[in-house]
Write a protein that holds these residues in place. Structure first.
Motif, mmCIF file in Angstrom:
data_model
loop_
_atom_site.group_PDB
_atom_site.id
_atom_site.type_symbol
_atom_site.label_atom_id
_atom_site.label_comp_id
_atom_site.label_asym_id
_atom_site.label_seq_id
_atom_site.Cartn_x
_atom_site.Cartn_y
_atom_site.Cartn_z
ATOM 1 N N PHE A 152 73.036 13.211 51.181
ATOM 2 C CA PHE A 152 71.538 13.025 51.402
ATOM 3 C C PHE A 152 71.092 11.482 50.878
ATOM 4 C CE2 PHE A 152 67.125 13.069 49.287
ATOM 5 C CZ PHE A 152 66.573 13.756 50.428
ATOM 6 N N LEU A 153 71.864 11.041 50.107
ATOM 7 C CA LEU A 153 71.536 9.442 49.773
ATOM 8 C C LEU A 153 72.003 8.488 50.680
ATOM 9 C CD1 LEU A 153 72.328 9.846 45.746
ATOM 10 C CD2 LEU A 153 69.992 9.807 47.098
ATOM 11 N N ASN A 154 72.990 8.979 51.519
ATOM 12 C CA ASN A 154 73.354 8.072 52.578
ATOM 13 C C ASN A 154 72.309 8.238 53.861
ATOM 14 O OD1 ASN A 154 75.349 7.106 51.408
ATOM 15 N ND2 ASN A 154 76.984 8.439 52.120
ATOM 16 N N GLY A 155 71.356 9.026 53.656
ATOM 17 C CA GLY A 155 70.384 8.808 54.778
ATOM 18 C C GLY A 155 70.635 10.309 55.633
ATOM 19 N N ASP A 208 69.802 21.619 50.964
ATOM 20 C CA ASP A 208 68.394 21.161 50.366
ATOM 21 C C ASP A 208 67.992 21.127 48.917
ATOM 22 O OD1 ASP A 208 65.839 20.112 50.934
ATOM 23 O OD2 ASP A 208 64.939 22.012 51.514
ATOM 24 N N LEU A 209 67.058 22.115 48.501
ATOM 25 C CA LEU A 209 66.814 22.115 46.900
ATOM 26 C C LEU A 209 67.913 22.914 46.279
ATOM 27 C CD1 LEU A 209 63.128 22.597 47.140
ATOM 28 C CD2 LEU A 209 64.374 20.394 46.497
ATOM 29 N N LEU A 222 59.290 26.692 47.605
ATOM 30 C CA LEU A 222 60.222 26.254 46.354
ATOM 31 C C LEU A 222 59.652 24.809 46.211
ATOM 32 C CD1 LEU A 222 62.131 26.687 44.298
ATOM 33 C CD2 LEU A 222 63.795 26.342 45.842
ATOM 34 N N ARG A 223 59.813 24.233 47.220
ATOM 35 C CA ARG A 223 59.434 22.703 47.342
ATOM 36 C C ARG A 223 57.910 22.500 46.936
ATOM 37 N NH1 ARG A 223 60.767 21.688 52.144
ATOM 38 N NH2 ARG A 223 62.804 21.104 51.775
#
Length: 154
Positions: A61-64, A70-71, A36-37
């Protein structure tokens, strides 16, 4: 490990070349996510931008940190800078599409490629080849007679 191995292009791994092993691998979650990725690279950027701009940011995710979805996450994994880049790509793509439509809408005075210039046999006869080397030009028998008048064939 005897015999040949099967290489999965998506996962970049070798597995035993057996039908059951390949089916198990291809139905696995890791393989599906990797595929998919990979396929996501070829999606239309406009479609991706529309989908991702509707979602709110994934805080994990945006905080690391790791997002286990995932997707398949319901939140976006794009930050503001990535969304801006995606918008630029979409705008550039739309500009090129608009240029293509304007060039196809031109009249007959538009630039044509050499194989598009001649639509009937009369125009082909008028076309003279000037820049070809001698070996590629059509044979001119009158010129041969003038250059070598005393040569006999046979």
């Amino acid at each position: 490990m005897g015999g040949r191995s099967y290489y999965c292009d998506y996962c970049c791994c070798f597995i035993k070349n057996d039908v059951n092993v390949r089916k198990t691998h291809n139905s696995g979650l890791i393989h599906k996510m990797t595929k998919l990725r990979y396929m996501r690279r070829f999606e239309d950027p406009k479609k991706v931008l529309e989908e991702e701009s509707k979602k709110e940011p994934c805080t994990r995710f945006l905080n690391g940190k790791y997002c286990k979805f995932d997707l398949m996450c319901n939140s976006t994994h794009f930050n503001e800078q990535q969304l801006k880049q995606l918008r630029k790509i979409v705008e550039a793509q739309e500009r090129t599409q608009s240029l293509k439509t304007t060039t196809t809408a031109r009249d007959d005075n538009s630039v044509k490629l050499p194989w598009q210039r001649f639509h009937n046999k009369n125009n082909i006869k008028k076309f003279k080849i000037k820049r070809l080397p001698e070996s590629l030009k059509p044979i001119n028998f009158n010129r041969m007679r003038n250059d070598c008048p005393n040569v006999e064939w046979g």
